[in-house]
Design a protein around this motif. Structure first.
Motif, PDB file in Angstrom:
ATOM      1  N   ILE A 143       0.826  -1.210   0.000  1.00 21.46           N
ATOM      2  CA  ILE A 143       0.000   0.000   0.000  1.00 21.46           C
ATOM      3  C   ILE A 143       0.858   1.257   0.000  1.00 21.46           C
ATOM      4  O   ILE A 143       0.538   2.250  -0.636  1.00 21.46           O
ATOM      5  CB  ILE A 143      -1.011  -0.010   1.170  1.00 21.46           C
ATOM      6  CG1 ILE A 143      -2.066   1.064   0.956  1.00 21.46           C
ATOM      7  CG2 ILE A 143      -0.324   0.123   2.514  1.00 21.46           C
ATOM      8  CD1 ILE A 143      -3.318   0.859   1.768  1.00 21.46           C
ATOM      9  N   VAL A 144       1.991   1.212   0.679  1.00 21.66           N
ATOM     10  CA  VAL A 144       2.912   2.354   0.701  1.00 21.66           C
ATOM     11  C   VAL A 144       3.558   2.525  -0.673  1.00 21.66           C
ATOM     12  O   VAL A 144       3.681   3.644  -1.180  1.00 21.66           O
ATOM     13  CB  VAL A 144       3.976   2.183   1.806  1.00 21.66           C
ATOM     14  CG1 VAL A 144       4.996   3.308   1.769  1.00 21.66           C
ATOM     15  CG2 VAL A 144       3.319   2.090   3.178  1.00 21.66           C
ATOM     16  N   CYS A 145       3.937   1.422  -1.280  1.00 21.06           N
ATOM     17  CA  CYS A 145       4.533   1.460  -2.613  1.00 21.06           C
ATOM     18  C   CYS A 145       3.533   2.028  -3.625  1.00 21.06           C
ATOM     19  O   CYS A 145       3.880   2.893  -4.425  1.00 21.06           O
ATOM     20  CB  CYS A 145       4.982   0.060  -3.021  1.00 21.06           C
ATOM     21  SG  CYS A 145       5.858  -0.019  -4.582  1.00 21.06           S
ATOM     22  N   ALA A 146       2.296   1.567  -3.577  1.00 24.68           N
ATOM     23  CA  ALA A 146       1.261   2.071  -4.494  1.00 24.68           C
ATOM     24  C   ALA A 146       1.004   3.550  -4.264  1.00 24.68           C
ATOM     25  O   ALA A 146       0.830   4.315  -5.218  1.00 24.68           O
ATOM     26  CB  ALA A 146      -0.027   1.274  -4.313  1.00 24.68           C
ATOM     27  N   ASP A 147       1.005   3.980  -3.014  1.00 25.25           N
ATOM     28  CA  ASP A 147       0.789   5.398  -2.698  1.00 25.25           C
ATOM     29  C   ASP A 147       1.958   6.251  -3.183  1.00 25.25           C
ATOM     30  O   ASP A 147       1.774   7.396  -3.593  1.00 25.25           O
ATOM     31  CB  ASP A 147       0.587   5.566  -1.189  1.00 25.25           C
ATOM     32  CG  ASP A 147       0.048   6.937  -0.847  1.00 25.25           C
ATOM     33  OD1 ASP A 147      -0.931   7.364  -1.503  1.00 25.25           O
ATOM     34  OD2 ASP A 147       0.611   7.585   0.064  1.00 25.25           O
ATOM     35  N   GLU A 148       3.146   5.700  -3.164  1.00 24.91           N
ATOM     36  CA  GLU A 148       4.335   6.433  -3.603  1.00 24.91           C
ATOM     37  C   GLU A 148       4.269   6.768  -5.097  1.00 24.91           C
ATOM     38  O   GLU A 148       4.859   7.746  -5.542  1.00 24.91           O
ATOM     39  CB  GLU A 148       5.591   5.614  -3.290  1.00 24.91           C
ATOM     40  CG  GLU A 148       6.878   6.355  -3.486  1.00 24.91           C
ATOM     41  CD  GLU A 148       7.037   7.577  -2.584  1.00 24.91           C
ATOM     42  OE1 GLU A 148       7.607   8.583  -3.065  1.00 24.91           O
ATOM     43  OE2 GLU A 148       6.609   7.530  -1.421  1.00 24.91           O
ATOM     44  N   ILE A 149       3.531   5.967  -5.867  1.00 21.02           N
ATOM     45  CA  ILE A 149       3.358   6.251  -7.297  1.00 21.02           C
ATOM     46  C   ILE A 149       2.783   7.644  -7.479  1.00 21.02           C
ATOM     47  O   ILE A 149       3.241   8.419  -8.322  1.00 21.02           O
ATOM     48  CB  ILE A 149       2.437   5.204  -7.964  1.00 21.02           C
ATOM     49  CG1 ILE A 149       3.093   3.832  -7.960  1.00 21.02           C
ATOM     50  CG2 ILE A 149       2.078   5.619  -9.390  1.00 21.02           C
ATOM     51  CD1 ILE A 149       2.172   2.699  -8.393  1.00 21.02           C
ATOM     52  N   LYS A 150       1.781   7.982  -6.686  1.00 18.92           N
ATOM     53  CA  LYS A 150       1.126   9.301  -6.805  1.00 18.92           C
ATOM     54  C   LYS A 150       2.124  10.424  -6.578  1.00 18.92           C
ATOM     55  O   LYS A 150       2.138  11.410  -7.317  1.00 18.92           O
ATOM     56  CB  LYS A 150      -0.027   9.398  -5.811  1.00 18.92           C
ATOM     57  CG  LYS A 150      -1.119   8.389  -6.041  1.00 18.92           C
ATOM     58  CD  LYS A 150      -2.110   8.404  -4.906  1.00 18.92           C
ATOM     59  CE  LYS A 150      -3.032   7.202  -5.006  1.00 18.92           C
ATOM     60  NZ  LYS A 150      -3.857   7.023  -3.832  1.00 18.92           N
ATOM     61  N   HIS A 151       2.956  10.288  -5.571  1.00 19.95           N
ATOM     62  CA  HIS A 151       3.926  11.345  -5.248  1.00 19.95           C
ATOM     63  C   HIS A 151       5.039  11.437  -6.292  1.00 19.95           C
ATOM     64  O   HIS A 151       5.428  12.530  -6.698  1.00 19.95           O
ATOM     65  CB  HIS A 151       4.536  11.104  -3.866  1.00 19.95           C
ATOM     66  CG  HIS A 151       3.523  11.035  -2.782  1.00 19.95           C
ATOM     67  ND1 HIS A 151       2.785  12.124  -2.379  1.00 19.95           N
ATOM     68  CD2 HIS A 151       3.105  10.001  -2.017  1.00 19.95           C
ATOM     69  CE1 HIS A 151       1.962  11.764  -1.422  1.00 19.95           C
ATOM     70  NE2 HIS A 151       2.126  10.478  -1.184  1.00 19.95           N
ATOM     71  N   PHE A 152       5.521  10.290  -6.720  1.00 15.84           N
ATOM     72  CA  PHE A 152       6.649  10.259  -7.640  1.00 15.84           C
ATOM     73  C   PHE A 152       6.253  10.666  -9.054  1.00 15.84           C
ATOM     74  O   PHE A 152       6.959  11.409  -9.715  1.00 15.84           O
ATOM     75  CB  PHE A 152       7.270   8.861  -7.655  1.00 15.84           C
ATOM     76  CG  PHE A 152       8.453   8.737  -8.571  1.00 15.84           C
ATOM     77  CD1 PHE A 152       9.685   9.240  -8.191  1.00 15.84           C
ATOM     78  CD2 PHE A 152       8.337   8.116  -9.803  1.00 15.84           C
ATOM     79  CE1 PHE A 152      10.783   9.133  -9.032  1.00 15.84           C
ATOM     80  CE2 PHE A 152       9.421   7.993 -10.648  1.00 15.84           C
ATOM     81  CZ  PHE A 152      10.650   8.507 -10.259  1.00 15.84           C
ATOM     82  N   CYS A 153       5.123  10.171  -9.515  1.00 11.23           N
ATOM     83  CA  CYS A 153       4.738  10.380 -10.912  1.00 11.23           C
ATOM     84  C   CYS A 153       4.104  11.736 -11.181  1.00 11.23           C
ATOM     85  O   CYS A 153       4.019  12.153 -12.326  1.00 11.23           O
ATOM     86  CB  CYS A 153       3.795   9.259 -11.363  1.00 11.23           C
ATOM     87  SG  CYS A 153       4.636   7.677 -11.571  1.00 11.23           S
TER      88      CYS A 153
END
Length: 133
Positions: A76-86
């Motif tokens: 869930i943290v990895c998936a959420d990081e997509i929003k911040h990174f992309c």
């Protein structure tokens, strides 16, 4: 005897370590990515592909800004990081997912995040996918 054991153990470890990450299913994703990516675009490597991406990036040598989800990061943290990174700027962001095992939880969270960001599927096979946001 001890030095022979250490040397042999080191050789076997390196042999196994190198071959463990030579999974072929990520290569079509990286070939497609190489043909699509532009300077300034980002690469996000979702859980499951982190080791093979690092191995094959020695060959493909992507210079783009890259975030690789570590193995110990929760899905869930990895998936959420997509929003911040992309979403740092208007450049494209490519998401790589690849796994030897079809883990439904990983894929569910990934698809949900890609959908929220209006991403599209570029290439997919049974256990791997490349998305563009």
């Amino acid at each position: 005897f001890l030095s022979c054991t250490v040397i042999l153990g080191s050789y076997l470890y390196n042999f196994c370590n190198t071959n463990l990450y030579k999974r072929e299913e990520i290569k079509p994703l990286l070939l497609k990515l190489r043909s699509e990516i532009k300077p300034g675009d980002r690469i996000f490597v979702f859980k499951g592909a982190h080791l093979t991406y690092r191995f094959y990036n020695k060959t493909f040598n992507f210079k783009n800004d890259t975030f690789v989800c570590p193995y110990n990061m929760q899905n869930i943290v990895c998936a959420d990081e997509i929003k911040h990174f992309c979403k740092k700027d208007d450049n494209d962001c490519y998401i790589i997912y690849s796994s030897e095992v079809d883990i439904a939880k990983n894929v569910e969270l990934l698809h949900k995040t890609v959908d929220e960001l209006n991403g599209k599927l570029i290439i997919k096979d049974k256990m791997s996918a490349l998305y563009k946001i």
